[in-house]
Design a protein around this motif. Structure first.
Motif, PDB file in Angstrom:
ATOM      1  N   ILE A  42     -64.704 -32.899  76.612  1.00  0.00           N
ATOM      2  CA  ILE A  42     -65.088 -33.131  77.999  1.00  0.00           C
ATOM      3  C   ILE A  42     -66.500 -33.718  78.031  1.00  0.00           C
ATOM      4  CG2 ILE A  42     -65.530 -32.051  80.231  1.00  0.00           C
ATOM      5  CD1 ILE A  42     -62.594 -32.207  79.456  1.00  0.00           C
ATOM      6  N   GLY A  43     -66.657 -34.800  78.765  1.00  0.00           N
ATOM      7  CA  GLY A  43     -67.939 -35.485  78.871  1.00  0.00           C
ATOM      8  C   GLY A  43     -68.186 -36.525  77.804  1.00  0.00           C
ATOM      9  N   GLN A  44     -67.328 -36.568  76.774  1.00  0.00           N
ATOM     10  CA  GLN A  44     -67.485 -37.565  75.714  1.00  0.00           C
ATOM     11  C   GLN A  44     -66.776 -38.864  76.098  1.00  0.00           C
ATOM     12  OE1 GLN A  44     -69.326 -37.071  72.913  1.00  0.00           O
ATOM     13  NE2 GLN A  44     -69.868 -35.051  73.708  1.00  0.00           N
ATOM     14  N   GLU A  45     -67.300 -39.977  75.588  1.00  0.00           N
ATOM     15  CA  GLU A  45     -66.609 -41.248  75.796  1.00  0.00           C
ATOM     16  C   GLU A  45     -65.311 -41.259  74.994  1.00  0.00           C
ATOM     17  OE1 GLU A  45     -68.487 -44.980  75.477  1.00  0.00           O
ATOM     18  OE2 GLU A  45     -70.325 -44.349  76.480  1.00  0.00           O
ATOM     19  N   PHE A  46     -64.253 -41.731  75.635  1.00  0.00           N
ATOM     20  CA  PHE A  46     -62.958 -41.726  74.951  1.00  0.00           C
ATOM     21  C   PHE A  46     -62.982 -42.627  73.712  1.00  0.00           C
ATOM     22  CE2 PHE A  46     -58.618 -43.224  74.250  1.00  0.00           C
ATOM     23  CZ  PHE A  46     -57.953 -42.004  74.170  1.00  0.00           C
ATOM     24  N   THR A  47     -63.785 -43.693  73.778  1.00  0.00           N
ATOM     25  CA  THR A  47     -63.832 -44.620  72.642  1.00  0.00           C
ATOM     26  C   THR A  47     -64.380 -43.954  71.382  1.00  0.00           C
ATOM     27  OG1 THR A  47     -65.939 -45.397  73.551  1.00  0.00           O
ATOM     28  CG2 THR A  47     -64.002 -46.729  73.999  1.00  0.00           C
ATOM     29  N   ALA A  48     -65.082 -42.805  71.546  1.00  0.00           N
ATOM     30  CA  ALA A  48     -65.599 -42.111  70.374  1.00  0.00           C
ATOM     31  C   ALA A  48     -64.475 -41.560  69.512  1.00  0.00           C
ATOM     32  CB  ALA A  48     -66.526 -40.974  70.802  1.00  0.00           C
ATOM     33  N   PHE A  49     -63.296 -41.376  70.112  1.00  0.00           N
ATOM     34  CA  PHE A  49     -62.159 -40.834  69.376  1.00  0.00           C
ATOM     35  C   PHE A  49     -61.202 -41.932  68.909  1.00  0.00           C
ATOM     36  CE2 PHE A  49     -63.635 -37.761  72.489  1.00  0.00           C
ATOM     37  CZ  PHE A  49     -63.909 -36.667  71.682  1.00  0.00           C
ATOM     38  N   VAL A  50     -61.505 -43.172  69.252  1.00  0.00           N
ATOM     39  CA  VAL A  50     -60.680 -44.309  68.842  1.00  0.00           C
ATOM     40  C   VAL A  50     -61.242 -44.867  67.549  1.00  0.00           C
ATOM     41  CG1 VAL A  50     -59.852 -46.608  69.484  1.00  0.00           C
ATOM     42  CG2 VAL A  50     -60.059 -44.832  71.217  1.00  0.00           C
ATOM     43  N   ASP A  51     -60.360 -45.248  66.643  1.00  0.00           N
ATOM     44  CA  ASP A  51     -60.792 -45.839  65.375  1.00  0.00           C
ATOM     45  C   ASP A  51     -61.690 -47.044  65.657  1.00  0.00           C
ATOM     46  OD1 ASP A  51     -60.082 -47.885  62.921  1.00  0.00           O
ATOM     47  OD2 ASP A  51     -60.139 -45.797  62.294  1.00  0.00           O
ATOM     48  N   ALA A  52     -62.756 -47.164  64.875  1.00  0.00           N
ATOM     49  CA  ALA A  52     -63.781 -48.179  65.145  1.00  0.00           C
ATOM     50  C   ALA A  52     -63.209 -49.587  65.236  1.00  0.00           C
ATOM     51  CB  ALA A  52     -64.858 -48.124  64.054  1.00  0.00           C
ATOM     52  N   ASP A  53     -62.210 -49.884  64.431  1.00  0.00           N
ATOM     53  CA  ASP A  53     -61.639 -51.239  64.438  1.00  0.00           C
ATOM     54  C   ASP A  53     -60.832 -51.525  65.690  1.00  0.00           C
ATOM     55  OD1 ASP A  53     -62.763 -51.641  61.963  1.00  0.00           O
ATOM     56  OD2 ASP A  53     -60.969 -51.049  60.856  1.00  0.00           O
ATOM     57  N   TRP A  54     -60.513 -50.477  66.477  1.00  0.00           N
ATOM     58  CA  TRP A  54     -59.636 -50.649  67.645  1.00  0.00           C
ATOM     59  C   TRP A  54     -60.378 -50.445  68.964  1.00  0.00           C
ATOM     60  CZ3 TRP A  54     -54.409 -51.960  67.385  1.00  0.00           C
ATOM     61  CH2 TRP A  54     -53.875 -52.022  66.099  1.00  0.00           C
ATOM     62  N   ARG A  55     -61.689 -50.200  68.909  1.00  0.00           N
ATOM     63  CA  ARG A  55     -62.413 -49.885  70.142  1.00  0.00           C
ATOM     64  C   ARG A  55     -62.490 -51.072  71.088  1.00  0.00           C
ATOM     65  NH1 ARG A  55     -67.191 -46.155  67.353  1.00  0.00           N
ATOM     66  NH2 ARG A  55     -65.766 -44.422  66.808  1.00  0.00           N
ATOM     67  N   TYR A  72     -58.426 -30.937  68.893  1.00  0.00           N
ATOM     68  CA  TYR A  72     -59.761 -30.708  69.424  1.00  0.00           C
ATOM     69  C   TYR A  72     -59.786 -29.497  70.351  1.00  0.00           C
ATOM     70  CZ  TYR A  72     -61.058 -35.358  67.717  1.00  0.00           C
ATOM     71  OH  TYR A  72     -61.314 -36.444  66.928  1.00  0.00           O
ATOM     72  N   ARG A  73     -61.010 -28.954  70.583  1.00  0.00           N
ATOM     73  CA  ARG A  73     -61.217 -27.953  71.625  1.00  0.00           C
ATOM     74  C   ARG A  73     -61.696 -28.667  72.876  1.00  0.00           C
ATOM     75  NH1 ARG A  73     -64.031 -25.934  67.420  1.00  0.00           N
ATOM     76  NH2 ARG A  73     -65.998 -26.187  68.563  1.00  0.00           N
ATOM     77  N   ARG A  74     -61.452 -28.030  74.015  1.00  0.00           N
ATOM     78  CA  ARG A  74     -61.766 -28.704  75.275  1.00  0.00           C
ATOM     79  C   ARG A  74     -63.245 -29.021  75.388  1.00  0.00           C
ATOM     80  NH1 ARG A  74     -58.178 -28.834  79.299  1.00  0.00           N
ATOM     81  NH2 ARG A  74     -57.111 -27.013  78.421  1.00  0.00           N
ATOM     82  N   GLU A  75     -64.110 -28.089  74.959  1.00  0.00           N
ATOM     83  CA  GLU A  75     -65.539 -28.336  75.082  1.00  0.00           C
ATOM     84  C   GLU A  75     -66.014 -29.450  74.158  1.00  0.00           C
ATOM     85  OE1 GLU A  75     -64.846 -24.688  72.449  1.00  0.00           O
ATOM     86  OE2 GLU A  75     -64.124 -25.473  74.372  1.00  0.00           O
ATOM     87  N   GLN A  76     -65.215 -29.791  73.158  1.00  0.00           N
ATOM     88  CA  GLN A  76     -65.606 -30.874  72.246  1.00  0.00           C
ATOM     89  C   GLN A  76     -65.386 -32.255  72.850  1.00  0.00           C
ATOM     90  OE1 GLN A  76     -63.123 -29.358  68.805  1.00  0.00           O
ATOM     91  NE2 GLN A  76     -64.950 -29.956  67.658  1.00  0.00           N
TER      92      GLN A  76
END
Length: 796
Positions: free
Chosen positions: A270-283, A264-268
């Motif tokens: 910063i400010g996003q919820e970390f769970t958005a990058f976690v696989d849906a089944d593991w959130r 990822y790039r930093r601007e992509q």
């Protein structure tokens, strides 16, 4: 000009002071001056009117119009007079200046007075004068001097006001503006600007203190920037995926290594919820991480993380931080480690741990885990679950005779055959050795399990190709159904195992459904196993000896050693059950060694008796006892007790020879070379007895007791066939150079028949039951006496 709030307040204060203090005094001055000027002008007007009226008396008397016009003009020229009209009494003269009277609104007052003339005969009225006084303007009541004073006053006030404004701007506003500009520049530009102002007053002290504060803050900011730069460098140079989140799980910072590893790039991020990058089944797992945190505030969780390229990696996240309740803003530092390889290794190890490496099926551990899950599923669906316990019938023979490689090939082929008969959702496992287990879930559990079991048995009837040769394998299958016959997973597996063993005892190669009687059999089996274990430990096993006599003269030729277990409370236990269970659980070797040692010691004692020095000892050996070191152990026992090897007869059954095991053949050859004789027990009950006599070093053939009993049967046909069989066995044995021993002689008739058939030896209850040594020693005299009587009877 921009008005600043401080300056505005100052002007307001000055104006207020003028209004409160100066304006009332000025108003009072105006009032007093106005009253004075009004009085003076009134007096002047009055004097002027009087003098003018007196001056008009003679011209009106003389009708001197020119003089009248002059006097009226002078009168109208006065500032306060707006209109003058003079008329005589005769109506001859009427002079108005100006010609038209002004509006009444512009007139303050109208004065009408009589004009008299002092004649010789006294004052006479010669006319009237009408004078209109103008309204006074706001400044008309003031004289020029007073207006000059007013102008000087206003100039002085304006000068003072202007001086105050300029002084305030120079001494206060300008330094404040510079201070404000420095603060604004600091706010906008982020740099610490100083105020360019030096004076010895309070503003100078304020500017000096501000500049010192700015210098101190600049030093602190520089130190903080250096510390932040060092922390950032450490954050980014650390070879770990570091990131921070706030109280709402939003990412506030990530390290360069984190960006490199995730793509990822930093601007992509910063400010996003970390769970958005976690696989849906593991959130949900990630959100619940703090519920399982340790006491020191460290949370640990493993989730699946989705990279920028949409690939997935397993990550271990260690998170530490402070919460808002501690008086500070919530912050955290998390370390994310890629554990994909470790997870794959764990999964691989788990698969290896639950998978049989040979067949690829589940192993016992994996089967038990799946069994627990399927029990829960059966409870949920209300559907029976059947367990099939499959055991191959001849697998040990295959391993022993064809080798373990062939055995492994057989297991793989059998696993494939079994798998093909099952549905996709059915579970099959190899529990170990040649044991398989199958789980079937169906509405009609019992019947479905029996149908599948029959198909499995039928599928194994076709020969397998092993090492280029055809090989037939059969299986015994036990079936138990949950919840009808078992209440737990362990109980289900155990009862299917019981059913399989029941099928083994019933003849193998078939299917057996569990019933409750098997529990009693299993309980009895377990009881016997405990007796065997305790008997070996407490020396309950003993060797009973049964005499073998010469049928021609009744002489005792030898003894057969038979295993007995003497329980201290139950007495003698049935040997057949003990031997069968001991062979299954592997304890037959220890029992056999114990009986062999005790029976040889008994033979050494018997050898001291008269006429029994050359008697032999026949000992039964289980197939499991034929180990390479058996000849050496036997030689040691014989040497220890002073017994020659020729006096030992090793009794084996046709089952031992059927195995055709090279090790068994080597051991038999070694025993024969040692000097021991080999006896083939239960001859005629197997499948290939004649070939065994030719292939193995057999010295004695023992006729099975079933043939002996049939010699005296009540049925003529049975007697005839039995005699033909016994005669055939005797003939063949003698032609092969083997002696013959008949077992199970219980009547004198059987003795006589066997003797007439030229059978050399016999044993049975007619002569003696198997007896312990001490009892046998007491009865030997009776047995030999009975033999002597028989010899005399035959001689006579």
């Amino acid at each position: 000009m921009k008005m600043h709030s401080v300056e505005s307040r100052f002007i307001a204060i000055v104006i207020g002071a003028l209004l409160v203090f100066v304006a009332p005094l000025f108003v009072l001055f105006l009032v007093l001056s106005s009253d004075r000027v009004a009085r003076e002008r009134l007096q002047n007007t009055d004097v002027l009117l009087k003098s003018s009226v007196q001056a008009l008396g003679k011209p009106l008397w003389d009708l001197d119009r020119e003089s009248i016009d002059q006097i009226v003009g002078d009168l109208e020229a006065e500032a306060d007079i707006g209109y003058v009209r003079v008329r005589d009494t005769s109506g001859t003269i009427d002079v108005s200046v100006p010609a038209v009277a002004p509006d009444a609104d512009e007139t303050r007052a109208v004065v009408v007075t009589d004009i008299t003339h002092k004649a010789m005969d006294g004052p006479k009225k010669v006319g009237t004068a009408e004078i209109w006084l103008r309204k006074e303007g706001p400044f008309s009541r003031f004289s020029t001097d007073e207006m000059t004073i007013f102008a000087i006053f206003f100039f002085a006030v304006a000068t003072l006001f202007t001086a105050a404004i300029i002084g305030n701007r120079i001494t206060i506003i300008r330094p404040l503006m510079r201070l404000t500009a420095a603060i604004e520049a600091t706010r906008r530009l982020g740099s610490r600007h100083h105020v360019d102002w030096t004076s010895n007053d309070e503003m100078g002290a304020l500017a000096h203190n501000f500049n010192e504060m700015q210098s101190r803050l600049e030093r602190e900011e520089t130190e903080l920037k250096h510390a932040h730069a060092r922390a950032t460098d450490i954050y980014n140079l650390t070879p770990a995926m570091l990131f921070s989140i706030d109280g709402q799980n939003r990412i506030t910072a990530v390290s360069d290594y984190w960006l490199t590893a995730t793509g990822y790039r930093r601007e992509q991020v910063i400010g996003q919820e970390f769970t958005a990058f976690v696989d849906a089944d593991w959130r949900d797992v990630y959100r619940a991480r703090r519920e399982q945190g340790s006491e020191d505030g460290i949370c640990e969780v493993t989730v699946r993380f989705r990279r920028a390229d949409d690939s997935v990696m397993d990550v271990l996240i260690l998170e530490t931080g402070v919460t808002a309740e501690s008086g500070r803003r919530p912050l955290s530092l998390s370390v994310m480690t890629d554990v994909t390889d470790l997870k794959e290794a764990e999964n691989r190890n788990h698969r290896q741990a639950i998978t049989d490496h040979l067949t690829g099926l589940l192993n016992r551990q994996g089967f038990e885990s799946v069994l627990d899950d399927m029990i829960e599923e059966a409870d949920t669906l209300g559907q029976p679950l059947a367990c099939l316990f499959v055991d191959l019938d001849r697998f040990k023979w295959i391993n022993d005779n064809l080798g373990h490689a062939a055995g492994d090939d057989v297991l793989c082929q059998v696993a494939m055959l079994l798998r093909r008969q099952l549905r996709a959702g059915d579970v099959i496992a190899r529990l170990g050795g040649d044991e398989f287990a199958i789980l079937l879930s169906a509405r009609n559990g019992h019947q479905f399990a029996l149908d599948v079991s029959e198909r499995l048995v039928a599928s194994l009837r076709a020969p397998l190709i092993v090492n280029g040769a055809e090989l037939t394998v059969s299986a015994s299958i036990g079936v138990a159904v949950y919840p009808d016959q078992a209440s737990t997973a362990a109980c289900l597996l155990q009862k299917s195992d019981m059913a399989m063993y029941a099928r083994k005892r019933s003849g193998k190669n078939g299917v057996q459904l569990f019933d409750n009687n098997m529990v009693d059999i299993a309980r009895k089996r377990l009881e016997i196993e405990k007796f065997i274990e305790q008997g070996l430990r407490d020396d309950w096993f003993t060797a009973h000896l049964q005499p073998i006599v010469c049928l021609s003269d009744g002489r005792v030729a030898g003894f057969e050693a038979l295993m007995r277990l003497q329980h201290p409370e139950r007495g003698l236990l049935p040997p057949a059950e003990i031997i069968g269970i001991a062979e299954e659980n592997g304890s037959i070797g220890q029992i056999g060694d114990c009986i062999l040692a005790k029976s040889i010691r008994s033979l050494s004692i018997i050898s001291k008796l008269e006429g029994l020095a050359d008697s032999y000892l026949a000992v039964n050996f289980s197939p499991l006892q034929f180990e390479p070191d058996l000849p050496a152990r036997l030689a040691h026992l014989l040497l220890e007790n002073g017994i020659t090897p020729s006096r030992i007869v090793v009794e084996i059954t046709e089952a031992v020879l059927m195995l055709d095991n090279p090790i068994v053949r080597e051991v038999l050859d070694a025993l024969s070379q040692l000097g021991c004789r080999i006896a083939l027990d239960d001859f005629g009950t197997g499948y290939s007895s004649l070939s065994y006599l030719n292939r193995f070093p057999v010295d004695i053939v023992k006729i099975d007791q079933s043939f002996t009993r049939s010699l005296s049967s009540d049925q003529p046909d049975v007697r005839r066939k039995s005699r033909m069989l016994v005669e055939g066995i005797r003939t063949i044995s003698h032609q092969m150079g083997c002696a013959v021993v008949a077992e199970g002689i219980e009547t004198a008739e059987q003795w006589d028949i066997l003797q007439a058939m030229d059978v050399e030896f016999g044993q049975g209850y007619l002569m003696s039951r198997p007896l312990p040594l001490d009892v046998l020693l007491e009865k030997l005299d009776e047995i030999r006496a009975a033999g002597a009587v028989e010899r005399r009877a035959m001689a006579s």
